[in-house]
Scaffold this motif. Sequence first.
Motif, PDB file in Angstrom:
ATOM      1  N   ASN A  72     -23.039  -1.333  10.376  1.00  0.00           N
ATOM      2  CA  ASN A  72     -23.484  -0.723   9.121  1.00  0.00           C
ATOM      3  C   ASN A  72     -24.007  -1.755   8.130  1.00  0.00           C
ATOM      4  O   ASN A  72     -25.018  -1.534   7.472  1.00  0.00           O
ATOM      5  N   GLU A  73     -23.323  -2.881   8.053  1.00  0.00           N
ATOM      6  CA  GLU A  73     -23.759  -3.960   7.150  1.00  0.00           C
ATOM      7  C   GLU A  73     -25.140  -4.458   7.567  1.00  0.00           C
ATOM      8  O   GLU A  73     -26.005  -4.699   6.728  1.00  0.00           O
ATOM      9  N   THR A  74     -25.332  -4.589   8.871  1.00  0.00           N
ATOM     10  CA  THR A  74     -26.628  -5.090   9.370  1.00  0.00           C
ATOM     11  C   THR A  74     -27.739  -4.114   8.993  1.00  0.00           C
ATOM     12  O   THR A  74     -28.801  -4.532   8.504  1.00  0.00           O
ATOM     13  N   ILE A  75     -27.489  -2.830   9.195  1.00  0.00           N
ATOM     14  CA  ILE A  75     -28.523  -1.840   8.873  1.00  0.00           C
ATOM     15  C   ILE A  75     -28.768  -1.791   7.367  1.00  0.00           C
ATOM     16  O   ILE A  75     -29.915  -1.730   6.917  1.00  0.00           O
ATOM     17  N   ALA A  76     -27.686  -1.867   6.598  1.00  0.00           N
ATOM     18  CA  ALA A  76     -27.841  -1.872   5.128  1.00  0.00           C
ATOM     19  C   ALA A  76     -28.684  -3.075   4.690  1.00  0.00           C
ATOM     20  O   ALA A  76     -29.596  -2.948   3.868  1.00  0.00           O
ATOM     21  N   ASP A  77     -28.405  -4.245   5.277  1.00  0.00           N
ATOM     22  CA  ASP A  77     -29.169  -5.470   4.958  1.00  0.00           C
ATOM     23  C   ASP A  77     -30.637  -5.282   5.322  1.00  0.00           C
ATOM     24  O   ASP A  77     -31.533  -5.687   4.571  1.00  0.00           O
ATOM     25  N   MET A  78     -30.867  -4.693   6.497  1.00  0.00           N
ATOM     26  CA  MET A  78     -32.250  -4.507   6.961  1.00  0.00           C
ATOM     27  C   MET A  78     -33.010  -3.528   6.070  1.00  0.00           C
ATOM     28  O   MET A  78     -34.208  -3.661   5.864  1.00  0.00           O
ATOM     29  N   LYS A  79     -32.284  -2.535   5.540  1.00  0.00           N
ATOM     30  CA  LYS A  79     -32.926  -1.579   4.626  1.00  0.00           C
ATOM     31  C   LYS A  79     -33.258  -2.285   3.313  1.00  0.00           C
ATOM     32  O   LYS A  79     -34.356  -2.154   2.787  1.00  0.00           O
ATOM     33  N   LYS A  80     -32.288  -3.040   2.813  1.00  0.00           N
ATOM     34  CA  LYS A  80     -32.435  -3.703   1.510  1.00  0.00           C
ATOM     35  C   LYS A  80     -33.549  -4.742   1.519  1.00  0.00           C
ATOM     36  O   LYS A  80     -34.339  -4.843   0.577  1.00  0.00           O
ATOM     37  N   SER A  81     -33.630  -5.488   2.607  1.00  0.00           N
ATOM     38  CA  SER A  81     -34.619  -6.577   2.672  1.00  0.00           C
ATOM     39  C   SER A  81     -36.027  -6.078   3.015  1.00  0.00           C
ATOM     40  O   SER A  81     -36.984  -6.845   2.968  1.00  0.00           O
ATOM     41  N   GLY A  82     -36.123  -4.800   3.393  1.00  0.00           N
ATOM     42  CA  GLY A  82     -37.436  -4.260   3.777  1.00  0.00           C
ATOM     43  C   GLY A  82     -37.749  -4.485   5.249  1.00  0.00           C
ATOM     44  O   GLY A  82     -38.786  -4.057   5.749  1.00  0.00           O
TER      45      GLY A  82
END
Length: 263
Positions: free
Chosen positions: A241-251
């Motif tokens: 979940n953290e990885t996906i959240a990071d990927m969403k946030k960073s674009g």
Amino acid sequence: MKKSMAALMLAVSVLFTGCSAAGNGSKGVEDIQKIKDRGVLKVGVKVDIPKYGYKDPKTGKIEGLEIDIAKQIAKKILGDENKIEMQAVTSKTRGPLLDSGEADLIAATFTITEERKKSYNFSEPYIKDGVGLLVKKSAGFKSYKDLDGKKIGVAQSATSKKALQEEANKLGIKVQFLEFGSFPEIKAALDSGRVDCFSVDTSILSGYLDDNTEILPDRFSLQEYGIASKKTNTELAKVVNETIADMKKSGELDKLIKKWGIN
Ligand code: GLU
């Protein structure tokens, strides 16, 4: 000296208790450690869905959005996106592979449903899509209503059949389902006339579109895809979940969706 020996023994016994919990898979933290000890993340992916998870017959390489996401997770856990072992799954085999521990994660067009959430952890969704209908152009169908009395090919254990039945009930039409083990088999059945329609999530269908077929404008039953892990692997689910959240946030996620030409 004696005292420090006793302390050491205690530390060792605590360590062993921790290890046995990892063996049972009853605690999450140990499961991340298990992956680190093994040195590779085992991920179940599709190999027959262009843009998501597809094995290029020319290169033998498996590529797609879900492969790229899985690589990011491997990078987060193991510090190297290539420390990943992929295995081909179908809609039917993906759950059992998590149950048996043969796969740590499933990244395979896996729709998040309340029912499935009872058996597995699902990450935040990384993409959304509606169910669609692929038919032969020559059949002259204009919408789902025209499929009254017709045969629809769906994948075993996929969400499609239930979604189609609900929609048919709303429209007051009757349809018949034929279930197949893989998407190429459904496409072959459409080509040979065994079924009148191939139905699954629309962007999956677009990978099977050719000169003789078309996707009808109907869209229903929104599907949200998540990365799944075994219910007991809570720490792994957190990292995913953290990885996906990071990927969403960073674009990064949007960039990958564009890279693969997914709408
Ligand atoms: N996304 C749907 C599902 O999870 C259909 C496609 C598939 O089975 O992979 O059931």
